[in-house]
Motif scaffolding. Structure first.
Motif: not given
Length: 165
Positions: A67-75, A122-130
């Motif tokens: 939850v912290y990781a998703v909230i702190t990554s706005p994109l 859009l999801l790709w630029f948000a770097s979900p893997f990192s």
């Protein structure tokens, strides 16, 4: 709607299996039980026991870090909200029968295709893997450190007796 029911059932099963085993914060953060293991064998033994004993607490740590990781990554938050929100909107308000606007025929398939053509880059630029690797790395460091440094309680001695009976 069926997918939402499956997600709800999955969360319910996680809550019943993992989170029902939550230990109290006083037991989880008992600093009197923290000590350096004497050797690698003792550390592995502690990790083995504590990961089972505190599994609910460790699951909660992973969920909180996610939850912290998703909230702190706005994109990433925008991309996930766009995809899930768009999927829900197309499911709820999407046309069941094709209709025309000008020369374009609007179908539910076209709406899903448009959603994914916009949402996936859009999801790709948000770097979900990192983000996923960060969650795995941070949670494994926290969990392994806590499990290795926490001495098992007296009940651990009885756990081996129950397993052999």
């Amino acid at each position: 709607m069926e997918a939402l029911m499956r997600v709800t059932e999955t969360f319910k099963s996680i809550r019943e299996t993992r989170l029902s085993a939550l230990r109290s914060p006083t037991e989880f953060f008992d600093v009197h039980r923290f000590s350096r293991p004497a050797d690698t064998t003792q550390a592995v033994s502690r990790i083995t026991y504590n990961t089972r004993y505190f599994s609910g607490n460790y699951t909660l740590i992973v969920l909180l870090l996610a939850v912290y990781a998703v909230i702190t990554s706005p994109l990433l938050l925008i991309a996930v909200a766009f995809l899930f929100g768009g999927f829900a909107l197309v499911n709820k308000f999407g046309p069941t029968e094709p209709f025309e606007i000008g020369n374009t025929v609007i179908t539910q398939k076209l709406l899903y295709t448009t959603l994914f053509v916009i949402g996936l880059p859009l999801l790709w630029f948000a770097s979900p893997f990192s983000t996923i690797f960060w969650i795995v790395g941070a949670s494994s460091c926290l969990i392994l450190a806590h499990a290795a440094l926490t001495e098992p309680g007296v009940e651990s001695e009885y756990a081996t007796v129950q397993d052999s009976v």
